[in-house]
Design an enzyme around this catalytic site. Sequence first.
Site, PDB file in Angstrom:
ATOM      1  N   THR A   1       0.854  -1.192   0.000  1.00 35.27           N
ATOM      2  CA  THR A   1       0.000   0.000   0.000  1.00 35.27           C
ATOM      3  C   THR A   1       0.888   1.239   0.000  1.00 35.27           C
ATOM      4  OG1 THR A   1       0.028   0.363   2.399  1.00 35.27           O
ATOM      5  CG2 THR A   1      -1.665  -1.126   1.504  1.00 35.27           C
ATOM      6  N   ASP A   2       0.306   2.375  -0.307  1.00 36.47           N
ATOM      7  CA  ASP A   2       1.017   3.619  -0.031  1.00 36.47           C
ATOM      8  C   ASP A   2       0.920   3.868   1.487  1.00 36.47           C
ATOM      9  OD1 ASP A   2       2.473   5.901  -0.265  1.00 36.47           O
ATOM     10  OD2 ASP A   2       1.251   6.821  -1.823  1.00 36.47           O
ATOM     11  N   TYR A   3       1.638   4.853   1.942  1.00 36.65           N
ATOM     12  CA  TYR A   3       1.809   5.186   3.355  1.00 36.65           C
ATOM     13  C   TYR A   3       0.459   5.338   4.090  1.00 36.65           C
ATOM     14  CZ  TYR A   3       4.721   7.602   6.910  1.00 36.65           C
ATOM     15  OH  TYR A   3       5.417   7.969   8.027  1.00 36.65           O
TER      16      TYR A   3
END
Length: 762
Positions: A286-288
Amino acid sequence: MRNSILFVLLLMVMLACSKPTAEKGTNAYYIQKADSVLALMTLEEKIGQLNLPAAGDITTGQASNSNIAEKIREGKVGGLFNLKSAEKIRDVQRIAVEESRLKIPLIFGMDVIHGYETIFPIPLGIASSWDMELIQKSARIAAIEASADGISWTFSPMTDVSRDPRWGRVSEGNGEDPFLGAAIAKAMITGYQGDDLSLDNTIMACVKHFALYGAPEAGRDYHTVDMSRQRMFNEYFLPYKAAVEAGVGTVMTSFNDIDGIPASANQWLMTEVLRNQWGFDGFVVTDYTAINEMIDHGLGDLQQVSALALKAGVDMDMVGEGFLTTLEKSLEEGKITQKQIDDAARRILVAKFKLGLFEDPYRYANVEKSKQVVFSQEHRNIAREIAAQSFVLLKNDGNVLPLQKKGTIALVGPMADNRENMTGTWSVAANFEKSVSLKDGLEKALGEKARIIHARGANVVEDPELESRVSIFGKPTYRDERPEAVMIQEAVAAARNADVIIAAMGEAAEMSGEASSRTDIELPANQRRLLQALKATGKPIVLVLFTGRPLAIKWEAENIPSILNVWFAGSEAGDAISDVLFGDVNPSGKLPATFPQNVGQVPIYYNQKNTGRPLPEGEWFQKFRSNYLDVSNDPLYPFGFGLSYTEFNYSNLQISSNSLKGDQSLIISIEISNDGKYDGAEVVQLYIRDLVASITRPVKELKAFEKLFLKSGEKKKVEFELKQKDLMFYDQDAKFVWEPGEFEIMVGGNSRDLIKTKIDWN
Ligand code: BGC
């Protein structure tokens, strides 16, 4: 002693893993290896592999005391990111492979976006070179430096197509065109990964942000994305797909929603399109905190959104620990399956096997090598060469450029004497103060040959609060507290005593990048006032434009004779700019994104649809046509545009046939002559238009390009081959189809000025 203990420990793990029967190096082989480890793991340990915390503030020698260390010991961490230095990485890896039960090595990631310590131009800049060999080389160098320092995984390339210069992250992508973006994605991935990921100088790439992150409403970062399937597939997906075809190891989800479902929970996107249609076999991160953010998106609590993400096909959770803290419970409650957890853990283990981390967990952290290769003179020389290739000459009336190395030069503007801002956004491993400023570069280039009078002349922006928002991440803008009039007066005095003015203006590095969207994309008003005052001196002006996005610089285009767009060119910026200003390098960059006349035209892009009421060519307004009352439809500078110190002319467009059948190929040739005084490079561009189809099609689509070098007076012929599949597209049902008919073929040096012909292809 330590090494022998380590060896025994590793041997234990390896022996426990049953021998794979599949052929070495194949995916099946790595899956068997991963399965043999998986068989030893507890549920907790499997979930631990899915957890990717940020490194935070771990310092050398303190790794064992950090709170992440405890989690590593407990097998609750799969990898870490943005930890810099071989020593620190070795320290942390030691905890994983000596102190955790199964000794599974960690994967170390980093945002190595446009170089590691040797910084290349921002991605939008490097895209302007249209030079795939150089782009690949930049990624190769980034991998060599990062891997020596312990990094085996980069969160690059970002291939989000964007048509909206308000969005700050246009700087991190390759512009508005899917075809160019796809070529760059492939070059970057080849540069990072090479053909053997287990080598100690290749690293795993991560294509991001899947998907459509570059199309947020109103250009506001993280905002909603809602578009038709045919637009996704035809205009936005191509670069991600090309990345998968190039063998990218990992994919990062985007923050935005798509069709009402955030990417990280979007099963259609992550499984149906990515894995089933495109055949992606790596892992998805995932992104952050993107999983946690789905709570704010309104999809449920942390347990709920984490389960949605896993079910959608997400394997690794960056930072948010939703997987770590809730998956066990979701499994107990039957909301997810054991298989889903196993699949995710397996994919991450496969990546670690491919990288060779099980064989040698310290493979990528070589303190001695790091000293030799990181920011080496050899790498910096190449970065300087690449930087010069990324500059786009937008205007050069009266041949103000190239300048001569003599007389007196007035150097003004907020970017003239600033090292830290040269690298641009997302350069986490860089030592900003080691960059070459424009002033440094000019002084070196000129020596005693010419005099420089430097006067700042203007701050980046008038509003101190706005300036403090962009004077961040170690990139100060050095605001001058004197009144504007005093600064202008000083700059004008310098100009009066000079033969030519170099005005280093535009944005500061952090005016683009993440969460740096702008609604006003003109040159800041105070900088424009300085330019107006300088213009009044009557001295020739070269505007050296620093920017992370296309800017609406209509006034400048109408009033300043020479404009060199230099983006943010990296650690060697000042030298590279000097090379071009003095003609040691002839500029050859071409815009990868349209420059609008004003922000009201946005989104403006070359591959638009015709509409049912197009404006007749040559007109700029007609009632009841698709246009504006107050400004023409034309961009300020079109996609693919860029001047040279020399002059290129196109002639003799030829095609192998004007009537083709089935899977025949079309050969298109054109002659280009260098009719000016300088040697130089030109990017020849081929566009097509599908004139009749079952859905509306763009008025132009880039289908091929070639950069060629021509000596002054030289003429060369360029040949392109078009195949039937190059004319195919995704129809209303997102099916890739061939529709016969009439096509226009267009060739030229930018997307506006083209020589055209027509063919039938049945
Ligand atoms: C960005 C990503 C980046 C990640 C890790 C996020 O905020 O959107 O592009 O890779 O942080 O630093």
